[in-house]
Design an enzyme around this catalytic site. Structure first.
Site, PDB file in Angstrom:
ATOM      1  N   LYS A  67     -18.240 -50.905 -56.915  1.00  0.00           N
ATOM      2  CA  LYS A  67     -17.835 -49.971 -56.343  1.00  0.00           C
ATOM      3  C   LYS A  67     -17.603 -48.717 -57.925  1.00  0.00           C
ATOM      4  O   LYS A  67     -16.845 -49.019 -58.450  1.00  0.00           O
ATOM      5  CB  LYS A  67     -16.749 -50.245 -55.411  1.00  0.00           C
ATOM      6  N   HIS A 137      -2.855 -43.277 -45.413  1.00  0.00           N
ATOM      7  CA  HIS A 137      -4.145 -43.279 -44.528  1.00  0.00           C
ATOM      8  C   HIS A 137      -4.386 -45.349 -44.031  1.00  0.00           C
ATOM      9  O   HIS A 137      -5.014 -45.660 -43.273  1.00  0.00           O
ATOM     10  CB  HIS A 137      -4.828 -43.201 -45.717  1.00  0.00           C
ATOM     11  N   GLN A 138      -3.726 -46.091 -44.686  1.00  0.00           N
ATOM     12  CA  GLN A 138      -4.368 -47.572 -45.155  1.00  0.00           C
ATOM     13  C   GLN A 138      -3.482 -48.643 -43.953  1.00  0.00           C
ATOM     14  O   GLN A 138      -4.157 -49.588 -43.563  1.00  0.00           O
ATOM     15  CB  GLN A 138      -4.601 -49.020 -46.202  1.00  0.00           C
ATOM     16  N   SER A 199       2.533 -46.367 -51.843  1.00  0.00           N
ATOM     17  CA  SER A 199       2.079 -45.993 -53.296  1.00  0.00           C
ATOM     18  C   SER A 199       3.717 -46.328 -53.829  1.00  0.00           C
ATOM     19  O   SER A 199       3.632 -45.218 -54.924  1.00  0.00           O
ATOM     20  CB  SER A 199       1.503 -44.090 -53.475  1.00  0.00           C
ATOM     21  N   MET A 219       0.688 -55.227 -50.004  1.00  0.00           N
ATOM     22  CA  MET A 219      -1.048 -54.965 -50.271  1.00  0.00           C
ATOM     23  C   MET A 219      -0.914 -53.425 -50.960  1.00  0.00           C
ATOM     24  O   MET A 219      -1.422 -52.704 -50.989  1.00  0.00           O
ATOM     25  CB  MET A 219      -1.577 -54.263 -49.009  1.00  0.00           C
ATOM     26  N   GLY A 220       0.153 -52.523 -51.376  1.00  0.00           N
ATOM     27  CA  GLY A 220       0.872 -51.420 -51.970  1.00  0.00           C
ATOM     28  C   GLY A 220       0.253 -51.797 -53.262  1.00  0.00           C
ATOM     29  O   GLY A 220      -0.760 -50.002 -54.175  1.00  0.00           O
ATOM     30  N   THR A 221       0.301 -52.383 -54.014  1.00  0.00           N
ATOM     31  CA  THR A 221       0.111 -52.132 -55.649  1.00  0.00           C
ATOM     32  C   THR A 221      -0.681 -52.539 -56.409  1.00  0.00           C
ATOM     33  O   THR A 221      -1.008 -54.479 -56.443  1.00  0.00           O
ATOM     34  CB  THR A 221       1.775 -53.258 -56.201  1.00  0.00           C
TER      35      THR A 221
END
Ligand code: NAD
Length: 321
Positions: A67, A137-138, A199, A219-221
Site C-alpha cells: 500500500k 473520519h475512522q 490522533s 486503534m489510534g496509535t
C-alpha cells in the site's frame, strides 16, 4: 492488469467481507505463513506531505504487494481527502503487477475490521455497552463494524472536540442504538467494550477509570509518540496486538515498554487466538486490550478480496500492461 478504482469500493466490499479477510491474514501471520516487510514513511519535503509504503507477503493466499500513500495536510483545500492510498498487488508466481486498487475506503474498512476481530475473540460474550473515544473520519467505520460482533444495547461516546460527536450519533441512530455523550469516568465505568480512535499524543483513559472485564480496542496509535492509554492500563491488561514488532515501536505498547512496565513477551498476537494457540480472555474479570497498529498485510487482504469481488461481479477494469 486489473483496476478497481476508489469509487467502486463502497459498492463492492462489505465490513463483513473485510472481517473475513483480516481475520484470515492475522491467522496466517500467527502461522508464520505471512509477514510484513519493514515500513517506510518519510516527510518528502514537498506539500508538507508524509509518504510511505506498507508491504508484505501471505504465502497462504499468495497476496503480495504494497500500500503506497500517506498524508497531504493541504488536500482539504483542494476538495481531496488528506489521507491518500493505493494498493498494488503482484502475481506471486511471476512478479507481474496484477491489480491496482483504490485504498482510501479500504484503509478505514480494514482498520475497523481489525478492532472487530479483537471484539469477536476477546470481548465478553455478554457485552452490552460500547464506549467510543474519538469522533473523526475512522470512528463511524469502527462503530459499524463493532456492532456486528455483540448485541450492543447502547453507545457511550467521548471526544476531545465534542462538536464532532454528531457524526457518531447519526450512525448510532441509523443503527437504532441509544447514544449518549459522557465524560471519561462514566464511559469507563459503564462500557463493556471501548474503542479508541484518535490522533492523541497523550494518555486519554486512565487505569482507574476502566472496570474489570472490559475489552479495549486501541486503534489510534500508529506512529511513534502517539498515545491514547495510560501505560498503567496497558500493564493492568492482558495485551494483544496485530504485530508485536509494530506494537512496541509505533503502537500503544511503546510507552509501557519504554517505562519498563511490560516486555515484548507479555504481548500476544491476535492470530494466536484465532488459530487456537492462545485461549484469549481467561476470565470475565480480565481486562483485555488490543493494540491495533495497522499492518500492510491487512491492506493486501482486503484489496485482494475487492479484486475477487470486482471480477465475480464483472465490474473489474482489465487493461493490457
Ligand atoms: P481525524 O483527523 O478524522 O480525527 C481525529 C480524532 O482525534 C478526532 O476525534 C479528534 O477530536 C481527535 N483528536 C485530535 N487531537 C487530539 C488530541 N490531542 N487528544 C485527543 N483527541 C484528539 O482522524 P481519523 O482518520 O479518524 O484517524 C484517527 C486516528 O487513527 C489517527 O491517529 C490515525 O493515524 C489513526 N489510524 C490508525 C489506523 C490503524 O490501523 N491503527 C488506521 C487508520 C488511522
Amino acid at each position: 492488469m486489473i483496476i478497481v478504482p476508489e469509487n467502486q469500493i463502497a459498492g463492492l466490499i462489505t465490513p463483513a467481507d473485510c472481517l473475513v479477510a483480516v481475520e484470515g491474514v492475522f491467522a496466517s501471520m500467527a502461522k508464520k505463513s505471512a509477514y510484513n516487510f519493514p515500513v517506510i514513511r518519510e516527510a518528502i519535503g514537498h506539500a508538507d506531505a508524509l509518504y510511505g509504503f506498507k508491504s508484505g507477503f501471505d504465502r497462504d493466499s499468495l497476496a503480495l504487494g504494497l500500500k503506497s500513500g500517506g498524508f497531504w495536510p493541504n488536500n482539504v483545500e483542494k476538495g481531496l481527502a488528506n489521507h491518500q492510498s493505493t494498493v498494488f498487488l503482484f502475481d506471486a508466481d511471476n512478479g507481474r503487477c496484477r491489480a491496482v486498487v483504490g485504498g482510501n475506503l479500504l484503509t478505514a474498512l480494514r482498520t475497523a475490521a481489525a478492532s472487530a476481530v479483537s471484539i469477536k475473540y476477546l470481548a465478553r460474550k455478554d457485552a452490552k455497552v460500547l464506549g467510543m473515544i474519538g469522533a473523526g473520519h475512522q470512528s463511524t467505520y469502527q462503530l459499524r463494524a463493532a456492532v456486528e460482533q455483540r448485541p450492543f444495547e447502547k453507545v457511550l461516546a467521548w471526544n476531545l472536540h465534542p462538536e464532532m460527536l454528531s457524526r457518531l450519533e447519526e450512525v448510532a441512530r441509523e443503527l437504532e442504538l441509544p447514544f449518549e455523550t459522557v465524560d471519561l469516568d462514566r464511559l469507563g465505568a459503564e462500557a463493556d467494550v471501548i474503542i479508541s480512535i484518535t490522533s492523541s499524543f497523550a494518555p486519554i483513559l486512565k487505569a482507574s477509570q476502566v472496570r474489570p472485564g472490559t475489552h479495549l480496542a486501541c486503534m489510534g496509535t500508529d506512529t511513534k509518540g502517539k498515545q491514547e492509554m495510560d501505560p498503567e492500563l496497558i500493564a493492568a491488561a492482558t495485551v494483544f496486538t496485530d504485530e508485536v514488532a509494530q506494537a512496541v515501536t509505533i503502537g500503544e505498547c511503546q510507552h509501557a515498554i519504554d517505562k519498563g512496565l511490560i516486555s515484548k513477551g507479555d504481548i500476544v498476537e491476535i492470530g494466536a487466538v484465532i488459530t487456537g494457540r492462545h485461549k484469549g480472555r481467561s476470565s470475565p474479570e480480565e481486562i483485555t486490550l488490543f493494540d491495533g497498529t495497522g499492518v500492510g498485510l491487512q491492506d493486501l487482504a482486503v484489496a485482494s478480496a475487492a479484486v475477487e469481488l470486482a471480477l465475480s461481479k464483472g465490474t473489474a477494469i482489465e487493461v493490457d500492461f
